[in-house]
Design a protein around this motif. Structure first.
Motif, PDB file in Angstrom:
ATOM      1  N   LEU A   9       0.991  -1.246   0.030  1.00  0.00           N
ATOM      2  CA  LEU A   9       0.023  -0.041   0.092  1.00  0.00           C
ATOM      3  C   LEU A   9       0.858   1.267   0.176  1.00  0.00           C
ATOM      4  CD1 LEU A   9      -2.831  -1.083   2.393  1.00  0.00           C
ATOM      5  CD2 LEU A   9      -2.799  -0.701   0.010  1.00  0.00           C
ATOM      6  N   ASP A  10       2.103   1.188   0.551  1.00  0.00           N
ATOM      7  CA  ASP A  10       2.912   2.244   0.502  1.00  0.00           C
ATOM      8  C   ASP A  10       3.203   2.642  -0.880  1.00  0.00           C
ATOM      9  OD1 ASP A  10       4.977   4.280   2.038  1.00  0.00           O
ATOM     10  OD2 ASP A  10       6.200   2.982   0.836  1.00  0.00           O
ATOM     11  N   ARG A  11       3.439   1.806  -1.790  1.00  0.00           N
ATOM     12  CA  ARG A  11       3.612   1.847  -3.194  1.00  0.00           C
ATOM     13  C   ARG A  11       2.514   2.568  -4.046  1.00  0.00           C
ATOM     14  NH1 ARG A  11       5.889  -4.369  -4.283  1.00  0.00           N
ATOM     15  NH2 ARG A  11       8.046  -4.117  -2.999  1.00  0.00           N
ATOM     16  N   TYR A  12       1.268   2.410  -3.281  1.00  0.00           N
ATOM     17  CA  TYR A  12      -0.055   3.247  -4.008  1.00  0.00           C
ATOM     18  C   TYR A  12       0.155   4.465  -3.300  1.00  0.00           C
ATOM     19  CZ  TYR A  12      -1.635  -0.912  -6.454  1.00  0.00           C
ATOM     20  OH  TYR A  12      -1.794  -2.075  -7.267  1.00  0.00           O
ATOM     21  N   GLY A  13       0.894   4.907  -2.363  1.00  0.00           N
ATOM     22  CA  GLY A  13       0.758   6.358  -1.940  1.00  0.00           C
ATOM     23  C   GLY A  13       0.249   6.493  -0.559  1.00  0.00           C
ATOM     24  N   TYR A  14      -0.309   5.457   0.049  1.00  0.00           N
ATOM     25  CA  TYR A  14      -0.697   5.540   1.361  1.00  0.00           C
ATOM     26  C   TYR A  14       0.222   5.515   2.284  1.00  0.00           C
ATOM     27  CZ  TYR A  14      -5.015   4.378  -1.360  1.00  0.00           C
ATOM     28  OH  TYR A  14      -5.801   4.388  -2.201  1.00  0.00           O
ATOM     29  N   ARG A  15      -0.159   6.322   3.392  1.00  0.00           N
ATOM     30  CA  ARG A  15       0.749   6.139   4.709  1.00  0.00           C
ATOM     31  C   ARG A  15       0.111   5.434   5.751  1.00  0.00           C
ATOM     32  NH1 ARG A  15       0.671  10.870   7.246  1.00  0.00           N
ATOM     33  NH2 ARG A  15      -1.067  12.002   6.067  1.00  0.00           N
ATOM     34  N   MET A  16       0.765   4.228   6.194  1.00  0.00           N
ATOM     35  CA  MET A  16       0.234   3.246   6.835  1.00  0.00           C
ATOM     36  C   MET A  16       0.832   3.209   8.360  1.00  0.00           C
ATOM     37  SD  MET A  16      -1.738   1.543   4.863  1.00  0.00           S
ATOM     38  CE  MET A  16      -2.001  -0.021   5.625  1.00  0.00           C
ATOM     39  N   THR A  17      -0.018   3.035   9.291  1.00  0.00           N
ATOM     40  CA  THR A  17       0.367   2.642  10.591  1.00  0.00           C
ATOM     41  C   THR A  17      -0.109   1.183  10.717  1.00  0.00           C
ATOM     42  OG1 THR A  17       0.310   4.927  11.232  1.00  0.00           O
ATOM     43  CG2 THR A  17       0.321   3.351  12.788  1.00  0.00           C
ATOM     44  N   ALA A  18       0.707   0.328  11.289  1.00  0.00           N
ATOM     45  CA  ALA A  18       0.121  -1.030  11.423  1.00  0.00           C
ATOM     46  C   ALA A  18       0.361  -1.111  12.972  1.00  0.00           C
ATOM     47  CB  ALA A  18       1.158  -1.800  10.818  1.00  0.00           C
ATOM     48  N   ALA A  19      -0.520  -2.211  13.320  1.00  0.00           N
ATOM     49  CA  ALA A  19      -0.540  -2.791  14.778  1.00  0.00           C
ATOM     50  C   ALA A  19      -0.751  -4.337  14.653  1.00  0.00           C
ATOM     51  CB  ALA A  19      -1.862  -2.269  15.714  1.00  0.00           C
ATOM     52  N   ALA A  20      -0.053  -4.825  15.603  1.00  0.00           N
ATOM     53  CA  ALA A  20      -0.001  -6.514  15.633  1.00  0.00           C
ATOM     54  C   ALA A  20      -1.232  -7.069  16.488  1.00  0.00           C
ATOM     55  CB  ALA A  20       1.352  -6.989  16.335  1.00  0.00           C
ATOM     56  N   ASP A  21      -1.874  -6.382  17.332  1.00  0.00           N
ATOM     57  CA  ASP A  21      -2.977  -6.939  17.873  1.00  0.00           C
ATOM     58  C   ASP A  21      -4.219  -5.867  18.102  1.00  0.00           C
ATOM     59  OD1 ASP A  21      -2.684  -5.607  20.902  1.00  0.00           O
ATOM     60  OD2 ASP A  21      -0.733  -6.505  20.513  1.00  0.00           O
ATOM     61  N   GLY A  22      -5.419  -6.212  18.502  1.00  0.00           N
ATOM     62  CA  GLY A  22      -6.545  -5.312  18.581  1.00  0.00           C
ATOM     63  C   GLY A  22      -6.302  -4.156  19.599  1.00  0.00           C
ATOM     64  N   LEU A  23      -5.709  -4.524  20.694  1.00  0.00           N
ATOM     65  CA  LEU A  23      -5.532  -3.524  21.766  1.00  0.00           C
ATOM     66  C   LEU A  23      -4.393  -2.489  21.469  1.00  0.00           C
ATOM     67  CD1 LEU A  23      -5.750  -5.640  25.069  1.00  0.00           C
ATOM     68  CD2 LEU A  23      -7.467  -4.192  24.217  1.00  0.00           C
ATOM     69  N   ALA A  24      -3.558  -2.954  20.846  1.00  0.00           N
ATOM     70  CA  ALA A  24      -2.648  -1.832  20.269  1.00  0.00           C
ATOM     71  C   ALA A  24      -3.210  -1.122  19.089  1.00  0.00           C
ATOM     72  CB  ALA A  24      -1.303  -2.808  19.590  1.00  0.00           C
ATOM     73  N   GLY A  25      -3.868  -1.733  18.335  1.00  0.00           N
ATOM     74  CA  GLY A  25      -4.566  -0.873  17.453  1.00  0.00           C
ATOM     75  C   GLY A  25      -5.487   0.012  17.878  1.00  0.00           C
ATOM     76  N   LEU A  26      -6.320  -0.191  19.015  1.00  0.00           N
ATOM     77  CA  LEU A  26      -7.468   0.783  19.568  1.00  0.00           C
ATOM     78  C   LEU A  26      -6.563   1.858  20.203  1.00  0.00           C
ATOM     79  CD1 LEU A  26     -10.121   1.313  20.413  1.00  0.00           C
ATOM     80  CD2 LEU A  26      -9.598   0.091  22.730  1.00  0.00           C
ATOM     81  N   GLU A  27      -5.343   1.526  20.724  1.00  0.00           N
ATOM     82  CA  GLU A  27      -4.569   2.703  21.287  1.00  0.00           C
ATOM     83  C   GLU A  27      -3.898   3.735  20.262  1.00  0.00           C
ATOM     84  OE1 GLU A  27      -3.998   3.564  24.435  1.00  0.00           O
ATOM     85  OE2 GLU A  27      -5.601   2.218  24.971  1.00  0.00           O
TER      86      GLU A  27
END
Length: 225
Positions: A9-27
């Motif tokens: 997705l970075d190649r398509y120009g999107y800035r990504m932030t990734a999380a390995a689990d749901g709680l980390a994603g919520l934070e």
């Protein structure tokens, strides 16, 4: 898979932030400003469906669910929790990008609804603006301000819910088939899963009143005049 999608997705120009689990994603979600969320159903800790529900408590940000089972209960549960669309793993990058682009277009089309319940309910009196308005009984749609009111009270809709409502309101009394709604609202260029339509209609009924959208068995839905 998370790393590969981030790189792709970075190649398509999107800035990504990734999380390995749901709680980390919520934070991460609480600490940042995101235009769209991609949630895997099978997240450790807090699963994607639970995370979707938590996000929907405070935000109308577009949500794309990723499921390992195309016909499983997790797809229905994710859509009922407030997701706008879903893709099934394994998913090609171009399919994922197409669904992301469609969701972002809806969010751009409906900036007021995408801003969240706090923005949608702001304004004091709750009265619609002086722009063009569509009125169906106690339901008022401000098509310029992209705001919806029931009995004068503002209703917070996701971008997908708002675009679906506008599609219905543009054709009052006309039966709209599910594949027509998939094409016009979700931008599917092929016959997609009609469950996304059915469950989004259910969410609209809960917010606007159950009698506004009639089910025409074997065909689709009709917005009552």
């Amino acid at each position: 898979m998370r790393r590969s999608f981030t790189v792709a997705l970075d190649r398509y120009g999107y800035r990504m932030t990734a999380a390995a689990d749901g709680l980390a994603g919520l934070e991460l979600f609480r600490d940042g400003a995101f235009d769209l969320l991609v949630l895997d159903v099978m997240l450790p800790g807090l699963d994607g469906i639970g995370l979707c529900r938590r996000v929907r408590e405070t935000s109308l940000v577009p949500i794309l669910m990723m499921s390992a089972r195309g016909d499983g209960l997790d797809v229905v549960a994710g859509l009922e929790a407030g997701a706008d669309d879903y893709v099934v793993k394994p998913v090609d990058t171009y399919v994922l990008v197409a669904r992301i682009r469609s969701l972002l277009r809806r969010a751009t089309y409906a900036p007021v609804a995408a801003a969240g319940p706090e923005h949608a309910t702001a304004g004091g009196s709750g009265a619609p603006s002086d722009g063009e308005r569509l009125v169906f009984g106690d339901l008022t749609i401000d098509t310029d301000g992209l705001e919806v009111f029931v009995a004068g009270n503002p209703v917070a809709l996701t971008p997908t819910e708002l675009k679906l409502l506008l599609e219905f309101a543009a054709h009052p009394g006309v039966v709209l088939e599910r594949h027509t709604l998939l094409r016009n609202v979700w931008e599917y260029g092929w016959d997609g899963d009609s469950r996304v339509v059915d469950l989004c209609v259910q969410r609209l009924r809960r917010k606007l009143g159950r009698d506004r959208i009639e089910t025409v068995r074997g065909f689709g839905y009709k917005f009552r005049r």
